[in-house]
Write an enzyme that holds these catalytic residues in place. Sequence first.
Site, PDB file in Angstrom:
ATOM      1  N   GLY A  14      28.562  39.041  52.199  1.00  0.00           N
ATOM      2  CA  GLY A  14      27.474  39.696  52.341  1.00  0.00           C
ATOM      3  C   GLY A  14      27.765  41.215  52.147  1.00  0.00           C
ATOM      4  O   GLY A  14      26.692  41.972  52.477  1.00  0.00           O
ATOM      5  N   SER A  15      28.981  41.677  51.641  1.00  0.00           N
ATOM      6  CA  SER A  15      28.847  43.108  51.675  1.00  0.00           C
ATOM      7  C   SER A  15      28.132  43.809  50.766  1.00  0.00           C
ATOM      8  O   SER A  15      27.680  45.089  50.866  1.00  0.00           O
ATOM      9  CB  SER A  15      30.353  43.514  51.315  1.00  0.00           C
ATOM     10  OG  SER A  15      30.979  43.173  50.251  1.00  0.00           O
ATOM     11  N   MET A  97      26.533  31.426  45.663  1.00  0.00           N
ATOM     12  CA  MET A  97      27.417  30.355  45.135  1.00  0.00           C
ATOM     13  C   MET A  97      26.841  29.050  44.422  1.00  0.00           C
ATOM     14  O   MET A  97      27.099  27.808  44.998  1.00  0.00           O
ATOM     15  CB  MET A  97      28.387  30.055  46.075  1.00  0.00           C
ATOM     16  CG  MET A  97      29.437  30.903  46.422  1.00  0.00           C
ATOM     17  SD  MET A  97      30.111  31.793  45.112  1.00  0.00           S
ATOM     18  CE  MET A  97      31.474  30.790  44.925  1.00  0.00           C
ATOM     19  N   ARG A  98      25.910  29.293  43.624  1.00  0.00           N
ATOM     20  CA  ARG A  98      25.067  28.254  43.015  1.00  0.00           C
ATOM     21  C   ARG A  98      24.949  28.676  41.609  1.00  0.00           C
ATOM     22  O   ARG A  98      24.415  29.831  41.127  1.00  0.00           O
ATOM     23  CB  ARG A  98      23.624  27.940  43.579  1.00  0.00           C
ATOM     24  CG  ARG A  98      23.945  27.416  45.115  1.00  0.00           C
ATOM     25  CD  ARG A  98      22.496  27.042  45.977  1.00  0.00           C
ATOM     26  NE  ARG A  98      21.831  26.085  45.004  1.00  0.00           N
ATOM     27  CZ  ARG A  98      22.168  24.638  44.906  1.00  0.00           C
ATOM     28  NH1 ARG A  98      22.803  24.206  46.041  1.00  0.00           N
ATOM     29  NH2 ARG A  98      21.315  23.917  44.114  1.00  0.00           N
ATOM     30  N   ILE A  99      24.630  27.480  40.790  1.00  0.00           N
ATOM     31  CA  ILE A  99      24.040  27.722  39.345  1.00  0.00           C
ATOM     32  C   ILE A  99      22.615  27.262  39.334  1.00  0.00           C
ATOM     33  O   ILE A  99      22.153  26.662  40.174  1.00  0.00           O
ATOM     34  CB  ILE A  99      24.802  26.658  38.282  1.00  0.00           C
ATOM     35  CG1 ILE A  99      26.374  26.848  38.779  1.00  0.00           C
ATOM     36  CG2 ILE A  99      24.313  26.973  36.957  1.00  0.00           C
ATOM     37  CD1 ILE A  99      27.033  26.836  37.403  1.00  0.00           C
ATOM     38  N   LEU A 100      21.910  28.315  38.944  1.00  0.00           N
ATOM     39  CA  LEU A 100      20.425  28.221  38.860  1.00  0.00           C
ATOM     40  C   LEU A 100      19.813  27.529  37.685  1.00  0.00           C
ATOM     41  O   LEU A 100      20.361  27.524  36.762  1.00  0.00           O
ATOM     42  CB  LEU A 100      19.808  29.584  38.858  1.00  0.00           C
ATOM     43  CG  LEU A 100      20.232  30.106  40.223  1.00  0.00           C
ATOM     44  CD1 LEU A 100      20.290  31.812  40.314  1.00  0.00           C
ATOM     45  CD2 LEU A 100      19.412  29.923  41.408  1.00  0.00           C
ATOM     46  N   ASN A 112      22.968  39.283  38.576  1.00  0.00           N
ATOM     47  CA  ASN A 112      23.903  38.880  39.161  1.00  0.00           C
ATOM     48  C   ASN A 112      25.195  40.101  39.048  1.00  0.00           C
ATOM     49  O   ASN A 112      25.238  40.630  37.997  1.00  0.00           O
ATOM     50  CB  ASN A 112      24.639  37.708  38.646  1.00  0.00           C
ATOM     51  CG  ASN A 112      25.446  37.088  39.594  1.00  0.00           C
ATOM     52  OD1 ASN A 112      25.808  37.020  40.680  1.00  0.00           O
ATOM     53  ND2 ASN A 112      26.755  36.451  38.593  1.00  0.00           N
ATOM     54  N   HIS A 114      29.277  40.281  39.067  1.00  0.00           N
ATOM     55  CA  HIS A 114      30.567  39.463  39.012  1.00  0.00           C
ATOM     56  C   HIS A 114      31.777  40.410  38.526  1.00  0.00           C
ATOM     57  O   HIS A 114      31.768  41.463  37.743  1.00  0.00           O
ATOM     58  CB  HIS A 114      30.476  38.749  37.615  1.00  0.00           C
ATOM     59  CG  HIS A 114      31.471  37.688  37.242  1.00  0.00           C
ATOM     60  ND1 HIS A 114      31.816  36.512  38.129  1.00  0.00           N
ATOM     61  CD2 HIS A 114      32.882  37.823  36.583  1.00  0.00           C
ATOM     62  CE1 HIS A 114      32.908  36.055  37.831  1.00  0.00           C
ATOM     63  NE2 HIS A 114      33.652  36.614  36.872  1.00  0.00           N
ATOM     64  N   SER A 141      30.727  43.428  36.122  1.00  0.00           N
ATOM     65  CA  SER A 141      29.983  43.471  35.443  1.00  0.00           C
ATOM     66  C   SER A 141      28.493  42.936  36.091  1.00  0.00           C
ATOM     67  O   SER A 141      28.614  42.295  37.073  1.00  0.00           O
ATOM     68  CB  SER A 141      29.990  42.305  34.366  1.00  0.00           C
ATOM     69  OG  SER A 141      31.418  42.435  33.769  1.00  0.00           O
ATOM     70  N   ASP A 150      27.737  32.975  35.083  1.00  0.00           N
ATOM     71  CA  ASP A 150      28.168  34.449  34.679  1.00  0.00           C
ATOM     72  C   ASP A 150      28.032  34.850  32.952  1.00  0.00           C
ATOM     73  O   ASP A 150      28.865  35.265  32.613  1.00  0.00           O
ATOM     74  CB  ASP A 150      29.862  34.316  34.928  1.00  0.00           C
ATOM     75  CG  ASP A 150      30.163  34.241  36.522  1.00  0.00           C
ATOM     76  OD1 ASP A 150      28.999  34.443  37.220  1.00  0.00           O
ATOM     77  OD2 ASP A 150      31.101  33.578  36.883  1.00  0.00           O
ATOM     78  N   HIS A 176      35.769  45.927  44.683  1.00  0.00           N
ATOM     79  CA  HIS A 176      34.555  46.051  45.650  1.00  0.00           C
ATOM     80  C   HIS A 176      33.783  47.278  45.884  1.00  0.00           C
ATOM     81  O   HIS A 176      32.692  47.395  45.810  1.00  0.00           O
ATOM     82  CB  HIS A 176      35.038  45.167  47.186  1.00  0.00           C
ATOM     83  CG  HIS A 176      35.160  43.855  47.220  1.00  0.00           C
ATOM     84  ND1 HIS A 176      34.385  42.896  46.309  1.00  0.00           N
ATOM     85  CD2 HIS A 176      36.092  43.086  47.687  1.00  0.00           C
ATOM     86  CE1 HIS A 176      34.714  41.752  46.663  1.00  0.00           C
ATOM     87  NE2 HIS A 176      35.985  41.762  47.271  1.00  0.00           N
ATOM     88  N   GLU A 179      32.056  47.707  42.883  1.00  0.00           N
ATOM     89  CA  GLU A 179      30.711  46.884  42.810  1.00  0.00           C
ATOM     90  C   GLU A 179      29.722  47.887  43.383  1.00  0.00           C
ATOM     91  O   GLU A 179      28.542  47.601  43.269  1.00  0.00           O
ATOM     92  CB  GLU A 179      30.894  45.513  43.583  1.00  0.00           C
ATOM     93  CG  GLU A 179      31.733  44.631  42.905  1.00  0.00           C
ATOM     94  CD  GLU A 179      32.011  43.147  43.481  1.00  0.00           C
ATOM     95  OE1 GLU A 179      32.243  42.289  42.677  1.00  0.00           O
ATOM     96  OE2 GLU A 179      32.004  43.177  44.832  1.00  0.00           O
TER      97      GLU A 179
HETATM   98  C1  GRF Z   1      31.657  39.826  44.986  1.00  0.00           C
HETATM   99  O1  GRF Z   1      32.705  40.161  44.433  1.00  0.00           O
HETATM  100  C2  GRF Z   1      30.705  39.617  43.791  1.00  0.00           C
HETATM  101  O2  GRF Z   1      30.952  40.025  42.783  1.00  0.00           O
HETATM  102  C3  GRF Z   1      31.078  38.063  43.396  1.00  0.00           C
HETATM  103  O3  GRF Z   1      30.782  37.507  44.662  1.00  0.00           O
HETATM  104  C4  GRF Z   1      31.674  38.583  45.685  1.00  0.00           C
HETATM  105  C5  GRF Z   1      30.580  38.582  46.889  1.00  0.00           C
HETATM  106  O4  GRF Z   1      31.026  39.492  47.942  1.00  0.00           O
HETATM  107  N1  GRF Z   1      29.690  37.463  42.699  1.00  0.00           N
HETATM  108  P1  GRF Z   1      29.985  39.815  49.006  1.00  0.00           P
HETATM  109  O5  GRF Z   1      29.527  38.649  49.783  1.00  0.00           O
HETATM  110  O6  GRF Z   1      29.084  40.689  48.740  1.00  0.00           O
HETATM  111  O7  GRF Z   1      30.877  40.640  49.782  1.00  0.00           O
END
Ligand code: GRF
Length: 196
Positions: A14-15, A97-100, A112, A114, A141, A150, A176, A179
Amino acid sequence: MKIKNLAILFSGNGSNLENLYLHLHNKIFDGMKINIPLALSSRRDAYGIKRCEYLNLKCEILSSKDYKDKSVEEYDARLIEILQSYNIDLVVLAGFMRILSDRFCQTFCALNIHPSILPLFKGSNAIIESYQSDMKIAGVSVHFVSKELDSGILVEQDIIHKIEGESLESFEARIHSLEYKIYPKAILKVLSKCKI
Ligand code: GRF
């Protein structure tokens, strides 16, 4: 003033959720206010649930385990019901962690993030695969969610240059950080340009 309601879906650490909440919730951008009334976890043991507690962000849990004998469509029907009850305009996936299902993708506009330069390194091992590849760059991305993993139209991408001899941990930390920089930017771009 226009208010846009966002929900953040996650399954783990959840960061990104925390970063997005701190950067976007209750903030005004271009005369539009962003409200994040809800987070939702697909796992009961996700660390992100603790983050929601200290952020004071309402967190629903819709556990994948509870649906292990049911179809993706059944899970998504409940998911859609919850999101609609909060009047969500944009769904933001952050490590969900699911496909929708098709139905979900037709009901909501969703983004999303990635940790690779898509279409390279799809799937859950993106960071290690991109670290181990002989490419000189890596990246992140943000894309619209479609029913294929993805995939979906790209909204934003950015890169880092690899550093010779860099450890996986340091590489991952730089991914990260990237991100945290590009996800809020991508969300604002979509909110201002799309008819959501
Ligand atoms: C991230 O690396 C994101 O790109 C991927 O899952 C990870 C989630 O990290 N889809 P966090 O739970 O937000 O720390």
